[in-house]
Design a protein around this motif. Structure first.
Motif, PDB file in Angstrom:
ATOM      1  N   THR A 180     -30.054 -34.167  -3.986  1.00 31.93           N
ATOM      2  CA  THR A 180     -29.297 -34.557  -2.795  1.00 31.93           C
ATOM      3  C   THR A 180     -27.865 -34.056  -2.786  1.00 31.93           C
ATOM      4  O   THR A 180     -27.227 -34.082  -1.732  1.00 31.93           O
ATOM      5  CB  THR A 180     -29.286 -36.090  -2.673  1.00 31.93           C
ATOM      6  N   THR A 181     -27.342 -33.595  -3.905  1.00 33.94           N
ATOM      7  CA  THR A 181     -25.972 -33.091  -3.939  1.00 33.94           C
ATOM      8  C   THR A 181     -25.945 -31.648  -3.444  1.00 33.94           C
ATOM      9  O   THR A 181     -26.620 -30.788  -4.020  1.00 33.94           O
ATOM     10  CB  THR A 181     -25.391 -33.152  -5.357  1.00 33.94           C
ATOM     11  N   PRO A 182     -25.187 -31.351  -2.378  1.00 30.01           N
ATOM     12  CA  PRO A 182     -25.159 -29.990  -1.831  1.00 30.01           C
ATOM     13  C   PRO A 182     -24.758 -28.962  -2.897  1.00 30.01           C
ATOM     14  O   PRO A 182     -23.722 -29.089  -3.548  1.00 30.01           O
ATOM     15  CB  PRO A 182     -24.117 -30.075  -0.715  1.00 30.01           C
ATOM     16  N   GLY A 183     -25.600 -27.953  -3.070  1.00 28.29           N
ATOM     17  CA  GLY A 183     -25.290 -26.860  -3.982  1.00 28.29           C
ATOM     18  C   GLY A 183     -25.661 -27.096  -5.431  1.00 28.29           C
ATOM     19  O   GLY A 183     -25.768 -26.145  -6.201  1.00 28.29           O
ATOM     20  N   LEU A 184     -25.872 -28.368  -5.831  1.00 25.37           N
ATOM     21  CA  LEU A 184     -26.126 -28.648  -7.241  1.00 25.37           C
ATOM     22  C   LEU A 184     -27.501 -28.147  -7.665  1.00 25.37           C
ATOM     23  O   LEU A 184     -27.649 -27.513  -8.720  1.00 25.37           O
ATOM     24  CB  LEU A 184     -25.990 -30.150  -7.508  1.00 25.37           C
ATOM     25  N   LYS A 185     -28.511 -28.415  -6.860  1.00 22.02           N
ATOM     26  CA  LYS A 185     -29.858 -27.962  -7.200  1.00 22.02           C
ATOM     27  C   LYS A 185     -29.921 -26.443  -7.248  1.00 22.02           C
ATOM     28  O   LYS A 185     -30.520 -25.850  -8.163  1.00 22.02           O
ATOM     29  CB  LYS A 185     -30.868 -28.503  -6.189  1.00 22.02           C
TER      30      LYS A 185
ATOM     31  N   PHE B 232     -27.517 -24.422  -7.914  1.00 21.56           N
ATOM     32  CA  PHE B 232     -26.813 -23.961  -9.100  1.00 21.56           C
ATOM     33  C   PHE B 232     -27.688 -24.077 -10.343  1.00 21.56           C
ATOM     34  O   PHE B 232     -27.788 -23.141 -11.138  1.00 21.56           O
ATOM     35  CB  PHE B 232     -25.530 -24.780  -9.285  1.00 21.56           C
ATOM     36  N   VAL B 233     -28.341 -25.219 -10.503  1.00 23.82           N
ATOM     37  CA  VAL B 233     -29.176 -25.429 -11.684  1.00 23.82           C
ATOM     38  C   VAL B 233     -30.321 -24.426 -11.721  1.00 23.82           C
ATOM     39  O   VAL B 233     -30.586 -23.793 -12.746  1.00 23.82           O
ATOM     40  CB  VAL B 233     -29.718 -26.871 -11.694  1.00 23.82           C
ATOM     41  N   LEU B 234     -31.011 -24.238 -10.581  1.00 19.87           N
ATOM     42  CA  LEU B 234     -32.134 -23.304 -10.542  1.00 19.87           C
ATOM     43  C   LEU B 234     -31.664 -21.864 -10.693  1.00 19.87           C
ATOM     44  O   LEU B 234     -32.349 -21.031 -11.297  1.00 19.87           O
ATOM     45  CB  LEU B 234     -32.901 -23.468  -9.231  1.00 19.87           C
ATOM     46  N   GLY B 235     -30.491 -21.548 -10.136  1.00 19.46           N
ATOM     47  CA  GLY B 235     -29.957 -20.194 -10.281  1.00 19.46           C
ATOM     48  C   GLY B 235     -29.689 -19.846 -11.737  1.00 19.46           C
ATOM     49  O   GLY B 235     -30.014 -18.754 -12.202  1.00 19.46           O
ATOM     50  N   VAL B 236     -29.076 -20.791 -12.463  1.00 16.15           N
ATOM     51  CA  VAL B 236     -28.825 -20.569 -13.890  1.00 16.15           C
ATOM     52  C   VAL B 236     -30.146 -20.450 -14.642  1.00 16.15           C
ATOM     53  O   VAL B 236     -30.308 -19.596 -15.528  1.00 16.15           O
ATOM     54  CB  VAL B 236     -27.973 -21.710 -14.471  1.00 16.15           C
ATOM     55  N   LEU B 237     -31.119 -21.270 -14.272  1.00 19.14           N
ATOM     56  CA  LEU B 237     -32.408 -21.271 -14.959  1.00 19.14           C
ATOM     57  C   LEU B 237     -33.139 -19.948 -14.767  1.00 19.14           C
ATOM     58  O   LEU B 237     -33.745 -19.423 -15.698  1.00 19.14           O
ATOM     59  CB  LEU B 237     -33.263 -22.427 -14.438  1.00 19.14           C
TER      60      LEU B 237
ATOM     61  N   GLY C 254     -21.918 -26.044 -17.377  1.00 24.71           N
ATOM     62  CA  GLY C 254     -21.648 -25.333 -16.137  1.00 24.71           C
ATOM     63  C   GLY C 254     -21.443 -26.270 -14.970  1.00 24.71           C
ATOM     64  O   GLY C 254     -20.580 -26.040 -14.104  1.00 24.71           O
ATOM     65  N   ILE C 255     -22.207 -27.353 -14.907  1.00 25.82           N
ATOM     66  CA  ILE C 255     -22.043 -28.342 -13.836  1.00 25.82           C
ATOM     67  C   ILE C 255     -20.666 -28.973 -13.901  1.00 25.82           C
ATOM     68  O   ILE C 255     -19.977 -29.141 -12.887  1.00 25.82           O
ATOM     69  CB  ILE C 255     -23.145 -29.415 -13.934  1.00 25.82           C
TER      70      ILE C 255
ATOM     71  N   LEU D 216     -20.085 -36.127  -9.050  1.00 26.87           N
ATOM     72  CA  LEU D 216     -21.374 -35.534  -8.716  1.00 26.87           C
ATOM     73  C   LEU D 216     -22.178 -35.145  -9.953  1.00 26.87           C
ATOM     74  O   LEU D 216     -23.263 -34.581  -9.824  1.00 26.87           O
ATOM     75  CB  LEU D 216     -21.172 -34.295  -7.830  1.00 26.87           C
ATOM     76  N   HIS D 217     -21.637 -35.449 -11.129  1.00 29.46           N
ATOM     77  CA  HIS D 217     -22.329 -35.045 -12.347  1.00 29.46           C
ATOM     78  C   HIS D 217     -23.528 -35.948 -12.625  1.00 29.46           C
ATOM     79  O   HIS D 217     -23.385 -37.174 -12.687  1.00 29.46           O
ATOM     80  CB  HIS D 217     -21.381 -35.108 -13.549  1.00 29.46           C
ATOM     81  N   PRO D 218     -24.729 -35.366 -12.802  1.00 32.47           N
ATOM     82  CA  PRO D 218     -25.868 -36.188 -13.228  1.00 32.47           C
ATOM     83  C   PRO D 218     -25.740 -36.502 -14.713  1.00 32.47           C
ATOM     84  O   PRO D 218     -24.964 -35.856 -15.441  1.00 32.47           O
ATOM     85  CB  PRO D 218     -27.068 -35.280 -12.966  1.00 32.47           C
ATOM     86  N   SER D 219     -26.490 -37.468 -15.157  1.00 28.94           N
ATOM     87  CA  SER D 219     -26.495 -37.733 -16.590  1.00 28.94           C
ATOM     88  C   SER D 219     -27.279 -36.627 -17.302  1.00 28.94           C
ATOM     89  O   SER D 219     -28.062 -35.898 -16.691  1.00 28.94           O
ATOM     90  CB  SER D 219     -27.134 -39.086 -16.882  1.00 28.94           C
ATOM     91  N   TYR D 220     -27.038 -36.505 -18.572  1.00 30.87           N
ATOM     92  CA  TYR D 220     -27.720 -35.468 -19.357  1.00 30.87           C
ATOM     93  C   TYR D 220     -29.230 -35.684 -19.333  1.00 30.87           C
ATOM     94  O   TYR D 220     -30.012 -34.732 -19.198  1.00 30.87           O
ATOM     95  CB  TYR D 220     -27.188 -35.483 -20.792  1.00 30.87           C
TER      96      TYR D 220
END
Length: 583
Positions: free
Chosen positions: A156-161, A163-168, A182-183, A191-195
């Motif tokens: 739900t966070t704009p751009g976060l998903k 970013f994660v998939l792009g790095v992956l 990176g987050i 906006l930081h998720p937990s580890y």
């Protein structure tokens, strides 16, 4: 009413009319409310029914653990309703007693139900009943995991998903720890998720998108594991030599001579017969030599499948394909599935090579390292641009192994694509026509000229010198000092083909030290041929001399000179008489 005076009757009638109108209005309003209530009830019932149907459909999508939870609760609800009907107790009292008896273990239920729900409470039964009625069976599995799918902070966070998939995708083997760094560098702290959330997201995404992820990071692996393969690649192959596939191993082999080598292969799809050729490069000469051997042994194919590399579309190959009317099927770039049989058999060969020749693999010190080296050997051998594979064998030793493996191992192993028959059995059982090469000279166009000088060499008394080696043949006897053309078969480093300058085949010359032929026997045979050739030439010369009558040549010359001399006239010279007393 009609007897009343008009001035009295009119007000009364007006009052009555108003009263009736009010009563009718009230009645209509009551009827509308009832209809509305009934309509609402019907809508709610239909909505609940639709929800239950959807819940039943969603039940099939649940994991096994979720299905078991839902089925256990549904079983307890059915048992609870039967208890209430049989006990004739009020609902509240009956429900309390049911829970007490169940928790005490005095109500018999299947073991899996009690294992799933060892305890139950009145509130739980009431809630389950409402959930089953309004949302269906799937709702009884619980809400576990529902709130995460598409609703978590990463989604739900704009751009976060992204970013994660792009790095992956860019770094497929990156750890969650690095992505978390990176987050923190790119996004606000709120906006930081937990580890643990990030770890769960990565694991869930990879599991649910395995095919897409594999296609992005490793197209070859995706083709091997996921690409649609409806039907069989050989289902329309019904004849021997109907379709051949040829290719080269992508990896490099470094043999005991320190040189890089590759393996060229050709397979007959119908019988799965196979030929392998060891060469320093995947050159047109290597491809042509492999095809030459196959055509001489098997016959002429109807279709030849190759890739579009320069070594497979050389003039040598195209000349033969055109002359023998072979359909040349060029595979599009990056489509190994176009020739799957040769690709697959290369993998089989590499695995067998590893198992049968463990001592020849470099980099192994202890048993464990040997196993690790063998495990990665076949993978590296088939991987283009990977680390070269080292085998402590000479090229001719590896070629001997390839020939023995194809002829004695692979040819006699049952093949699933042949209904567990062997390639040898399928080829031997074929009774149809086979277009064979009757004249080996027809395939000489597949030979390559010797290096430098376009194959030109001079026959010496020791033979033909090539690559610091002398090649000899009995037929070379008598040709000493003459120029010839030497062509090579890349499949056999111990033989060369000798032609005269007019293109006529002379002989197949061999290098004794490369072929194991006795040099002495070869020398004796050549000497005998030389003597025979020289004697034949001498006899021909003598016959020519006899026909020319050369023994009377001097006489004929003198006679010719005399006749010529008689034709020459000289003028008379002045003279004086000469006389003596004797005269």
């Amino acid at each position: 009413m009609s007897t009343l005076p008009a001035e009295v009757r009119t007000p009364v009638l007006t009052h009555i009319a108003k009263a009736e109108a009010a009563r009718a209005k009230e009645l209509a309003a009551g009827m509308a409310t009832g209809a509305k209530v009934a309509l609402t009830a019907r809508i709610d019932a239909r909505a609940a029914q639709a929800a239950r149907q959807m819940g039943l459909a969603n039940f099939m999508k649940l994991p096994e653990a979720g299905k078991q939870r839902a089925e256990a609760k549904a079983a307890l609800l059915a048992l609870w309703r039967r208890w209430l009907q049989a006990s004739n107790l009020p609902k509240t009292r009956g429900t309390e007693l049911f829970c007490h008896e169940y928790n005490a273990g005095r109500i018999e239920v299947p073991a899996w139900v009690r294992e799933t729900r060892p305890h139950v409470s009145p509130n739980s039964l009431d809630n389950w009943s409402k959930e089953l009625s309004t949302e269906g069976l799937a709702r009884l599995a619980g809400r576990a995991g529902h709130h995460r799918k598409g609703c978590g902070i990463i989604d739900t966070t704009p751009g976060l998903k992204d970013f994660v998939l792009g790095v992956l995708v860019e770094y497929p083997h990156v750890s969650a720890k690095v992505i978390m760094r990176g987050i923190k560098a790119r996004f606000d702290a709120s906006l930081h998720p937990s580890y643990r959330t990030l770890q769960r997201f990565l694991a869930t995404w990879k599991e649910g998108n395995e095919q897409v992820f594999t296609a992005v990071i490793n197209p070859d692996a995706w083709r091997s594991r996921f690409q649609s393969a409806a039907g069989s690649a050989s289902e329309n192959i019904v004849r021997l030599n109907q379709r051949w596939e040829t290719d080269s191993t992508k990896g490099d082999l470094i043999l005991a001579d320190g040189q890089r080598h590759i393996i060229v292969g050709v397979i007959d799809v119908f019988s799965r017969r196979l030929k392998l050729h060891v060469s320093r490069t995947s050159s047109s000469a290597a491809v042509c030599s492999t095809l030459r051997r196959a055509m001489l042994d098997w016959g002429v194919p109807e279709v030849l499948v190759t890739d579009n590399g320069s070594d497979y579309v050389s003039h040598h190959v195209l000349r033969v394909v055109d002359a023998l009317e072979i359909d040349h099927d060029l595979a599009p770039p990056f489509t190994p599935e176009h020739k799957p049989h040769i690709e697959r058999v290369f993998g089989t060969f590499c695995r067998d090579l590893v198992e049968l020749l463990p001592g020849y693999i470099g980099h192994s010190v202890a048993d464990r390292k040997d196993i690790e080296a063998r495990r990665s050997f076949a993978q590296r051998l088939m991987k283009q641009g990977g680390e070269p594979v080292e085998i402590r064998m000479m090229p001719e030793e590896l070629q001997t192994f390839c020939d023995r493996w194809t002829d004695t191992v692979y040819a006699h192993d049952g093949h699933s694509g042949l209904n567990d028959r062997t390639p040898w059995e399928v080829a031997a059982a074929w009774t149809g026509p086979v277009q064979r090469i009757a004249d080996e000279r027809a395939l000489d166009v597949l030979l390559a000229p010797a290096a430098d000088g376009n194959g030109a060499r001079t026959v010496t008394k020791k033979g033909i010198r090539l690559d610091n080696t002398y090649f000899n043949a009995a037929e070379l006897g008598g040709l000493e000092g003459q120029d010839v053309t030497v062509l090579l078969d890349d499949a056999d480093i111990g033989e060369v083909f000798v032609f005269d300058l007019d293109g006529n085949f002379v002989a197949k010359a061999v290098a004794p030290e490369r072929t194991g032929i006795s040099r002495t026997e070869l020398a004796v045979a050549r000497k005998a041929h030389q003597k025979e050739a020289v004697n034949a030439a001498k006899a021909e010369l003598k016959a020519a001399a006899k026909r020319a009558d050369t023994k009377n040549l001097v006489r004929d010359i003198l006679m010719e000179r005399g006749r010529a001399a008689g034709k020459v006239a000289t003028l008379p010279r002045p003279a004086t008489p000469y006389s003596t007393e004797a005269l």
